[in-house]
Design a protein around this motif. Structure first.
Motif, PDB file in Angstrom:
ATOM      1  N   LEU A 190       0.840  -1.198   0.000  1.00  0.00           N
ATOM      2  CA  LEU A 190       0.000   0.000   0.000  1.00  0.00           C
ATOM      3  C   LEU A 190       0.873   1.246   0.000  1.00  0.00           C
ATOM      4  O   LEU A 190       1.911   1.300   0.653  1.00  0.00           O
ATOM      5  CB  LEU A 190      -0.906   0.018   1.232  1.00  0.00           C
ATOM      6  CG  LEU A 190      -1.806  -1.206   1.426  1.00  0.00           C
ATOM      7  CD1 LEU A 190      -2.723  -0.982   2.609  1.00  0.00           C
ATOM      8  CD2 LEU A 190      -2.601  -1.511   0.172  1.00  0.00           C
ATOM      9  N   SER A 191       0.412   2.244  -0.727  1.00  0.00           N
ATOM     10  CA  SER A 191       1.113   3.522  -0.752  1.00  0.00           C
ATOM     11  C   SER A 191       0.808   4.299   0.513  1.00  0.00           C
ATOM     12  O   SER A 191      -0.190   4.056   1.186  1.00  0.00           O
ATOM     13  CB  SER A 191       0.676   4.338  -1.967  1.00  0.00           C
ATOM     14  OG  SER A 191      -0.619   4.889  -1.747  1.00  0.00           O
ATOM     15  N   LYS A 199      -3.267   3.983  -2.350  1.00  0.00           N
ATOM     16  CA  LYS A 199      -3.174   3.359  -3.656  1.00  0.00           C
ATOM     17  C   LYS A 199      -2.558   1.968  -3.472  1.00  0.00           C
ATOM     18  O   LYS A 199      -1.880   1.689  -2.485  1.00  0.00           O
ATOM     19  CB  LYS A 199      -2.304   4.193  -4.585  1.00  0.00           C
ATOM     20  CG  LYS A 199      -2.942   5.529  -4.971  1.00  0.00           C
ATOM     21  CD  LYS A 199      -4.127   5.320  -5.897  1.00  0.00           C
ATOM     22  CE  LYS A 199      -4.698   6.633  -6.424  1.00  0.00           C
ATOM     23  NZ  LYS A 199      -5.340   7.441  -5.385  1.00  0.00           N
ATOM     24  N   VAL A 200      -2.804   1.098  -4.442  1.00  0.00           N
ATOM     25  CA  VAL A 200      -2.365  -0.290  -4.335  1.00  0.00           C
ATOM     26  C   VAL A 200      -1.191  -0.507  -5.287  1.00  0.00           C
ATOM     27  O   VAL A 200      -1.260  -0.171  -6.471  1.00  0.00           O
ATOM     28  CB  VAL A 200      -3.529  -1.248  -4.664  1.00  0.00           C
ATOM     29  CG1 VAL A 200      -3.095  -2.695  -4.511  1.00  0.00           C
ATOM     30  CG2 VAL A 200      -4.718  -0.959  -3.742  1.00  0.00           C
ATOM     31  N   ALA A 334       7.372   1.958  -0.743  1.00  0.00           N
ATOM     32  CA  ALA A 334       6.735   0.708  -1.158  1.00  0.00           C
ATOM     33  C   ALA A 334       6.665   0.616  -2.675  1.00  0.00           C
ATOM     34  O   ALA A 334       6.622  -0.476  -3.242  1.00  0.00           O
ATOM     35  CB  ALA A 334       5.332   0.607  -0.556  1.00  0.00           C
ATOM     36  N   GLU A 335       6.677   1.782  -3.339  1.00  0.00           N
ATOM     37  CA  GLU A 335       6.640   1.812  -4.802  1.00  0.00           C
ATOM     38  C   GLU A 335       7.914   1.264  -5.428  1.00  0.00           C
ATOM     39  O   GLU A 335       7.917   0.930  -6.618  1.00  0.00           O
ATOM     40  CB  GLU A 335       6.428   3.254  -5.288  1.00  0.00           C
ATOM     41  CG  GLU A 335       5.019   3.777  -5.090  1.00  0.00           C
ATOM     42  CD  GLU A 335       4.756   4.323  -3.708  1.00  0.00           C
ATOM     43  OE1 GLU A 335       3.650   4.844  -3.469  1.00  0.00           O
ATOM     44  OE2 GLU A 335       5.653   4.222  -2.833  1.00  0.00           O
ATOM     45  N   GLY A 336       9.020   1.212  -4.658  1.00  0.00           N
ATOM     46  CA  GLY A 336      10.226   0.632  -5.228  1.00  0.00           C
ATOM     47  C   GLY A 336      11.516   1.180  -4.672  1.00  0.00           C
ATOM     48  O   GLY A 336      12.083   0.621  -3.749  1.00  0.00           O
ATOM     49  N   LEU A 337      12.013   2.287  -5.229  1.00  0.00           N
ATOM     50  CA  LEU A 337      13.369   2.756  -4.985  1.00  0.00           C
ATOM     51  C   LEU A 337      13.809   2.636  -3.532  1.00  0.00           C
ATOM     52  O   LEU A 337      13.101   3.030  -2.614  1.00  0.00           O
ATOM     53  CB  LEU A 337      13.500   4.220  -5.410  1.00  0.00           C
ATOM     54  CG  LEU A 337      14.867   4.858  -5.106  1.00  0.00           C
ATOM     55  CD1 LEU A 337      15.944   4.293  -6.003  1.00  0.00           C
ATOM     56  CD2 LEU A 337      14.782   6.366  -5.216  1.00  0.00           C
ATOM     57  N   ILE A 441       0.276   9.620   7.015  1.00  0.00           N
ATOM     58  CA  ILE A 441      -1.109  10.061   7.216  1.00  0.00           C
ATOM     59  C   ILE A 441      -1.454  11.112   6.172  1.00  0.00           C
ATOM     60  O   ILE A 441      -0.749  12.117   6.029  1.00  0.00           O
ATOM     61  CB  ILE A 441      -1.288  10.656   8.629  1.00  0.00           C
ATOM     62  CG1 ILE A 441      -0.902   9.620   9.700  1.00  0.00           C
ATOM     63  CG2 ILE A 441      -2.715  11.142   8.834  1.00  0.00           C
ATOM     64  CD1 ILE A 441      -0.728  10.223  11.078  1.00  0.00           C
ATOM     65  N   SER A 442      -2.532  10.889   5.453  1.00  0.00           N
ATOM     66  CA  SER A 442      -3.014  11.873   4.498  1.00  0.00           C
ATOM     67  C   SER A 442      -3.772  12.965   5.250  1.00  0.00           C
ATOM     68  O   SER A 442      -4.806  12.712   5.872  1.00  0.00           O
ATOM     69  CB  SER A 442      -3.947  11.212   3.476  1.00  0.00           C
ATOM     70  OG  SER A 442      -4.715  12.175   2.799  1.00  0.00           O
ATOM     71  N   ALA A 443      -3.253  14.194   5.169  1.00  0.00           N
ATOM     72  CA  ALA A 443      -3.930  15.311   5.827  1.00  0.00           C
ATOM     73  C   ALA A 443      -5.332  15.506   5.257  1.00  0.00           C
ATOM     74  O   ALA A 443      -6.281  15.789   5.989  1.00  0.00           O
ATOM     75  CB  ALA A 443      -3.105  16.584   5.674  1.00  0.00           C
ATOM     76  N   ALA A 444      -5.456  15.306   3.936  1.00  0.00           N
ATOM     77  CA  ALA A 444      -6.762  15.526   3.300  1.00  0.00           C
ATOM     78  C   ALA A 444      -7.813  14.555   3.825  1.00  0.00           C
ATOM     79  O   ALA A 444      -8.978  14.918   4.003  1.00  0.00           O
ATOM     80  CB  ALA A 444      -6.624  15.380   1.787  1.00  0.00           C
TER      81      ALA A 444
END
Length: 542
Positions: A190-191, A199-200, A334-337, A441-444
């Protein structure tokens, strides 16, 4: 490739294979190979449980057959939400071998997050903890299933009830299973992005097997290593940097911690002779404080990896003197780099940078707002692509259109610079994300829930620097009528299904939110205001 996933273009994929970065391995076979070589050695330790490689291999085979008996098929998605227990590892390897796709979820996630994951992935099954730390996930599961048409199977770690299946009964004689395409998605992380819900991230067998091997090589992992899994297994950091999987591939032993406290972890380090672990800065700081008075024997530790949030230099400087081991700074996603300092790097590199990219095939650009590369040493947004960095989020074409450049570079949202020697220094974030003790944590998202509270007219959530957690959340509210208390706000947000770590740490009330010349909420001004308020309170106490 599973529908909804974005494959690597043909040219780089061919290059990665020719360079033997991608070797056509599947994650399910990695355990098989390790079990053949290290069969009687201890693979997993949890409390009094000690599980050998051979036992874990057989367990995964039998569980794969058990899942198949319940109708789970290759390509099916299964949400896995378990604490740090051996069952997590067995479930994942079973699903890898079956060709089903685990979707990792944190135990802190509640109905909003779990429901979202089930719907977006079309999950057919959900593996849950049962009652964990006082919360009954079985109740949550039934609530989620009512809003997720694809979800038909619920498996519980602790007991059954109604149509919830006891995970221990997922057991059958092993059967021949279809082979897997190593270029296909193996599981989903998970992002921690700025959107309200995660996002997955599809991780393929090829790319993750490479990540495991490469990070294990950087750390020099071997059969003599004992890795302490402190952070949740669902974290990329814990699972495969090199983490659990890298340790198993190397023939070492994984020790699973129930709690990150110094008391519990120091006892495990001493008893099991732990050599490697990975933590976030807030945990490292607590350990440093505890080590000053603890009599635990930590002499077996050789490396502590620290990542997940910015490590203050003052904390970094104390790791080796106090814990008696090397520090490895890690920046990853988690996306990679992944970038890492190397063992034996000069002190200035280890203390002041996040190291170099894991792979020679990692491509990094630092760009300005115009997407042009900035001058050497200047700060800009970090863009990246490479053999283990995704080319697209799962089932998110609209977001992918803005999250990636036309030539496939991932826009990280991180502000960074490169030193003259090519080491990466992370300077901040473009995206409106608060990193609290390693949790993003997403502020939005929090703001959206606050605006649903009676009387709240406007809301803005910011991260305020904190010595222990890195950042704490502070909610600024414009309200009509009576001001709600912080406990009342937390209770209401929790009842909405918001995870506990996302709840505000502070609430402040203002007549108006400050805005920028463009009319957007000026969160920089709010952070300054929060800092002044904190200092004022500190001075009054002094």
């Amino acid at each position: 490739m599973l529908e909804g996933c974005t494959p690597w273009p043909a040219d780089p994929a061919r290059r990665y294979r020719e360079a033997l970065l991608w070797r056509g391995e599947t994650l399910g076979t990695l355990l098989r190979t390790a079990a053949a070589e290290y069969g009687d050695a201890i693979a997993l330790v949890h409390g009094d449980r000690r599980i050998t490689y051979a036992e874990l291999d057989r367990w995964a085979d039998r569980m794969a057959a058990g899942f198949a008996r319940y109708g789970i098929s290759p390509g099916d998605r299964v949400v896995v939400q378990l604490p740090n227990v051996p069952e997590f590892v067995a479930v994942c390897f079973a699903l890898f071998r079956l060709g089903a796709k685990p979707v990792f979820a944190l135990t802190a996630h509640r109905s909003q997050e779990i429901g979202h994951l089930c719907r977006i992935t079309g999950a057919v099954a959900y593996v849950l903890p049962g009652v964990h730390r006082g919360f009954d996930h079985r109740v949550l599961a039934k609530e989620v299933r009512s809003g997720a048409p694809s979800l038909r199977l619920l498996f519980s770690l602790s007991g059954k009830g109604g149509d919830v299946i006891d995970l221990s009964t997922v057991d059958a004689e092993p059967v021949e299973l279809p082979g897997q395409d190593p270029s296909d998605a193996a599981f989903f992380l998970l992002s921690g992005g700025t959107t309200a819900l995660p996002k997955v991230i599809p991780r393929t067998h090829d790319d993750y097997a490479y990540q495991i091997r490469a990070t294990s090589a950087v750390l020099g992992m071997s059969t003599s290593d004992v890795y302490l899994a402190v952070l949740p297994l669902e974290f990329n950091f814990t699972w495969g940097c090199p983490g659990v999987l890298g340790t198993l591939v190397s023939g070492g032993t994984v020790v699973l911690a129930d709690d990150p406290t110094a008391d519990d972890c120091f006892a495990l380090i001493s008893r099991e002779r732990v050599t490697v672990t990975s933590v976030v800065p807030s945990i490292a700081q607590l350990w440093l404080e505890a080590a000053e008075w603890s009599e635990a024997d930590l002499s077996s530790l050789r490396v502590v990896q620290i990542g997940g949030a910015k490590l203050q230099r003052s904390v970094a400087e104390r790791i080796t003197p106090v814990l008696g081991c090397e520090l490895q700074q890690v920046f990853g996603m988690a996306e990679g780099l992944l970038t890492l300092t190397r063992l034996g790097d000069a002190p200035e590199v280890v203390l002041g940078t996040q190291g170099r990219p894991l792979s020679e095939e990692d491509e990094i650009r630092i760009v300005g707002p115009d997407d042009r590369d900035v001058a050497d040493g200047e700060i800009g947004e970090l863009l990246t692509r490479g053999p283990y960095t995704l080319r697209g989020y799962y089932r998110a074409p609209e977001h992918n259109a803005i999250a990636f450049t036309e030539d496939g570079f991932y826009r990280s949202g991180d502000l960074a610079r490169l030193t003259a020697d090519g080491d990466l220094v992370i300077e901040g974030r473009i995206k409106d994300v608060i990193i609290r003790g390693g949790d993003k944590i997403s502020a939005a998202e929090v703001e959206g829930h606050l605006l649903g509270y009676p009387g709240v007219l406007r809301a803005a959530v910011v991260g305020v620097p904190d010595d222990l957690l890195g950042e704490r959340t502070c909610a600024y509210l414009v309200v009509a009528g009576e001001r709600p208390s912080l406990p009342d706000l937390k209770r209401a947000l929790h009842d909405c299904g918001l995870a506990g770590y996302k709840l505000p740490d502070r609430v402040e009330f203002v007549d108006e939110l400050p805005v920028t010349p463009l009319g957007k909420v000026d969160k920089v001004a709010l952070v300054r205001l929060a800092e002044r308020s904190r200092l004022s309170v500190t001075n009054r106490k002094g």
